[in-house]
Design a protein around this motif. Sequence first.
Motif, PDB file in Angstrom:
ATOM      1  N   ASP A   1       0.816  -1.209   0.000  1.00 41.21           N
ATOM      2  CA  ASP A   1       0.000   0.000   0.000  1.00 41.21           C
ATOM      3  C   ASP A   1       0.853   1.264   0.000  1.00 41.21           C
ATOM      4  O   ASP A   1       0.365   2.346  -0.355  1.00 41.21           O
TER       5      ASP A   1
ATOM      6  N   THR B   1      -4.666  -7.928  -4.610  1.00 41.13           N
ATOM      7  CA  THR B   1      -5.131  -6.544  -4.519  1.00 41.13           C
ATOM      8  C   THR B   1      -5.353  -5.858  -5.872  1.00 41.13           C
ATOM      9  O   THR B   1      -6.152  -4.922  -5.932  1.00 41.13           O
TER      10      THR B   1
ATOM     11  N   ASP C   1      -7.798  -2.692  -7.154  1.00 38.55           N
ATOM     12  CA  ASP C   1      -7.096  -1.502  -7.622  1.00 38.55           C
ATOM     13  C   ASP C   1      -7.439  -1.132  -9.051  1.00 38.55           C
ATOM     14  O   ASP C   1      -7.595   0.043  -9.385  1.00 38.55           O
TER      15      ASP C   1
END
Length: 247
Positions: free
Chosen positions: A89, A145, A149
Amino acid sequence: MTRARPEDGADHAAVLAEPTVPVGAGWTAGLSLATLAVFMAFMTPIQILLPLQLEHIDPHHKNTALSLVTGLGALVAVLANPFAGAWSDRTTSRFGRRRPWILGGAPVGAAGLAVTAAQHTVAGVAVGWCLAQAGLNAMPAGVTTPIADRVPLAQRARVSGWTGLTQSIGLVLGALVTTLPVTGVRSGYVTLALLTVVLALPFVPCQTEPVLPRALRPAFDARAFARSFRPSPGGIPTSAGRGSPGS
């Protein structure tokens, strides 16, 4: 001095925005193959290669040895997976936030498998498997992820279906590879190591990802991260403990 490109501002705004641009079949295929690499490399040793290897090393205590090796590997996984997720992140690489964790995790995981293959003691197998777990559990930061995203809401079910399918067939394909065309524990590990790199790394240079500008990088709170490992009052694990293929 490097001149700013006109599209940089758009990229910086897009990195944290809800995705709206549809992803193509090539993007989905690349992510699915990288996901397949993670789960095939993780599941096959646990189900097939580690029991066979440890039975050969210590046939009288093979169950205890397997519990020790897989337990230590699971401990590494529980730590490595959320740590990689938290730092992905905050990754400001020119390759984006997620792909560097595939680029780094795949070679480390493959190296761990190769090291495990060469061991003749329980302690050596444990060290090699923990190294493999560290690398393989860094990769989910790059293969799970990106759906949130990069994939618009209308496409997420379909893309998640493809990546979920590769998770399910990882063990089956790994079992077929390590028992039909390849025989022997050592050659099985080496084959999985090669497939991990071959299947996962092409996603990194072939796809694009917005870069996180340093100004938008969130601060890392070590205490909050440590607290996230505690079970919630309702008995459901916190988010930092989920998603780990090694847990």
